[in-house]
Design a protein around this motif. Structure first.
Motif, short mmCIF file in Angstrom:
data_model
loop_
_atom_site.label_atom_id
_atom_site.label_comp_id
_atom_site.label_asym_id
_atom_site.label_seq_id
_atom_site.Cartn_x
_atom_site.Cartn_y
_atom_site.Cartn_z
N ALA A 138 21.14 -23.50 29.62
CA ALA A 138 21.07 -22.88 30.95
C ALA A 138 22.31 -22.05 31.24
O ALA A 138 22.23 -20.92 31.75
N ALA A 139 23.48 -22.60 30.92
CA ALA A 139 24.73 -21.89 31.20
C ALA A 139 24.85 -20.63 30.35
O ALA A 139 25.35 -19.59 30.82
N ALA A 140 24.37 -20.69 29.10
CA ALA A 140 24.43 -19.50 28.23
C ALA A 140 23.55 -18.38 28.78
O ALA A 140 23.94 -17.20 28.76
N ILE A 141 22.37 -18.73 29.28
CA ILE A 141 21.51 -17.71 29.90
C ILE A 141 22.23 -17.05 31.07
O ILE A 141 22.23 -15.82 31.22
N LEU A 142 22.89 -17.87 31.88
CA LEU A 142 23.60 -17.34 33.04
C LEU A 142 24.81 -16.49 32.64
O LEU A 142 25.11 -15.49 33.30
N VAL A 143 25.49 -16.87 31.57
CA VAL A 143 26.60 -16.05 31.07
C VAL A 143 26.08 -14.67 30.66
O VAL A 143 26.67 -13.63 30.99
N GLY A 144 24.98 -14.65 29.92
CA GLY A 144 24.41 -13.36 29.54
C GLY A 144 24.02 -12.54 30.74
O GLY A 144 24.30 -11.33 30.80
N ASP A 145 23.38 -13.17 31.72
CA ASP A 145 23.00 -12.46 32.94
C ASP A 145 24.22 -11.90 33.66
O ASP A 145 24.21 -10.76 34.15
N LEU A 146 25.27 -12.72 33.74
CA LEU A 146 26.48 -12.28 34.42
C LEU A 146 27.09 -11.07 33.74
O LEU A 146 27.52 -10.12 34.40
N CYS A 147 27.11 -11.06 32.41
CA CYS A 147 27.67 -9.92 31.68
C CYS A 147 26.87 -8.66 31.93
O CYS A 147 27.43 -7.55 32.03
N LEU A 148 25.56 -8.79 32.07
CA LEU A 148 24.74 -7.62 32.34
C LEU A 148 25.00 -7.08 33.75
O LEU A 148 25.02 -5.86 33.96
N ILE A 149 25.20 -7.97 34.70
CA ILE A 149 25.55 -7.54 36.07
C ILE A 149 26.92 -6.89 36.08
O ILE A 149 27.13 -5.83 36.69
N TRP A 150 27.88 -7.51 35.39
CA TRP A 150 29.21 -6.91 35.29
C TRP A 150 29.14 -5.51 34.69
O TRP A 150 29.88 -4.61 35.09
N ALA A 151 28.27 -5.34 33.70
CA ALA A 151 28.12 -4.03 33.07
C ALA A 151 27.71 -2.98 34.10
O ALA A 151 28.24 -1.86 34.12
N ASP A 152 26.77 -3.34 34.95
CA ASP A 152 26.34 -2.41 36.01
C ASP A 152 27.51 -2.07 36.95
O ASP A 152 27.70 -0.91 37.33
N GLN A 153 28.26 -3.08 37.31
CA GLN A 153 29.39 -2.87 38.21
C GLN A 153 30.44 -1.96 37.59
O GLN A 153 31.00 -1.07 38.25
N LEU A 154 30.72 -2.19 36.32
CA LEU A 154 31.75 -1.40 35.66
C LEU A 154 31.30 0.04 35.47
O LEU A 154 32.08 0.98 35.66
#
Length: 356
Positions: A138-154
């Motif tokens: 579960a945490a790994a899925i959320l890490v991946g999701d977070l990185c994708l959101i960070w990518a949009d922000q950056l």
């Protein structure tokens, strides 16, 4: 408001032209480090557990890697950008590709149940060591999701006019869609590898790897330069697909015959998961009836020996050479700056003839 992605003295070593890949990679990593420090501080203020979660995500992003995607994007941009044009304002966009890449790796490792990546435990293994396998997944899925959101922000922090950034974003979105499509086909193939084929394996390689490793990073970089560059765009597409497929074909070989101490991944991982790679599909086509029977029942060490005996690895090497030649030919007469052409020719070889 200060642009946190460009703080500090991380950019001082970047020459205007030419730029070495080492200087470029250092600048991209500096941009990522500054951006991620702000994101971690923000989550830390909510709850210390969130800060730890974000730090693990940061460590996965910053844990080495070849930074191939921002490098191709840079040279895609430099192919038409003037010699004195600074790259600093584009660093957030280049860093975006690494955050997206981390998202893809974390989810891919979870789907494949891979134990290591770049010589370190994969995300789901890191979290599983803390609170068990279900928490780890579960945490790994959320890490991946977070990185994708960070990518949009950056990406949104890139210093470009809105119309240009919209075109960059359109290419970035297509890159992401094709990567997800390729990943789905990859997972689908593992459910029934006996029904797969060389052609289908190459389709997976084209979407899962080539499109977001070479093809669209080049187009992404070209969009960063603004303007209309139809002829070069077409040349980049041909080069990107050819070299990107060659990159995946090399991965197929390394997945079976690579040295884990160098690749940072478990040996024979593809065989262990039953992934229907181009290498394995070719081996099945080229195998004798006796070899084919044994290939379905042998352990992974013996499978690797049988695949070698079929001649499939040599055929894959030939396919890599053909694709590198096609990619280099595509940019030979393209309307591109001389230094960018030379860099892309070098990258075609460096990324497809590599030990890891």
């Amino acid at each position: 408001m200060a642009n946190h992605t460009l703080e500090g003295n991380r950019l001082e070593a970047i020459p205007r032209q030419p730029v070495s890949d080492r200087a470029l990679i250092g600048a991209v990593e500096g941009t990522l480090a500054d951006f991620l420090a702000c994101q971690i501080a923000s989550l830390d203020a909510v709850d210390p557990a969130l800060g730890g979660f974000a730090r693990t995500a940061r460590d996965l992003v910053m844990a080495g890697g070849k930074r191939i995607r921002p490098t191709f994007a840079y040279w895609g941009w430099r192919g038409v950008a003037g010699s004195g044009e600074p790259v600093e304002g584009l660093l957030p966009a280049l860093g975006t590709l690494e955050l997206m890449h981390t998202f893809a790796l974390v989810h891919d490792d979870l789907m494949d149940r891979s134990a290591t990546r770049r010589g370190r435990p994969t995300a789901h293994r890191i979290f599983a060591a803390q609170r068990g396998d279900q928490f780890g997944d579960a945490a790994a899925i959320l890490v991946g999701d977070l990185c994708l959101i960070w990518a949009d922000q950056l990406l949104a922090r890139t210093a470009l006019p809105a119309p240009v950034l919209m075109e960059v974003r359109a290419r970035y979105d297509r890159m992401r869609i094709e990567a997800v499509a390729g990943q789905f086909l990859d997972v689908l193939g593992e459910t029934d590898p006996s029904a797969w084929s060389v052609e289908r394996a190459l389709l997976v390689a084209r979407h899962k790897t080539a499109s977001y490793t070479v093809q669209w990073p080049l187009g992404f970089g070209l969009a960063l330069a603004a303007g209309t560059h139809t002829d070069l765009d077409e040349a980049y597409q041909v080069y990107g697909l050819a070299v990107g497929e060659a990159f995946q074909l090399r991965d197929d070989l390394l997945g079976v015959y690579g040295d884990p101490a160098i690749t940072g991944k478990p040996d024979c991982d593809d065989l262990r998961t039953g992934k229907p790679t181009t290498l394995l599909m070719l081996a099945r086509e080229m195998a004798t009836p006796a070899q084919l029977d044994e290939l379905t029942t042998a352990d992974v060490t013996r499978q690797a020996e049988i695949i070698a005996a079929t001649g499939a690895p040599a055929r894959v090497e030939e396919m890599i050479r053909d694709r590198v030649d096609a990619g280099v030919t595509a940019i030979g007469d393209a309307p591109i700056r001389t230094d960018a052409r030379a860099a892309l020719i070098e990258l075609a070889t460096a990324t497809t003839y590599r030990p890891a």
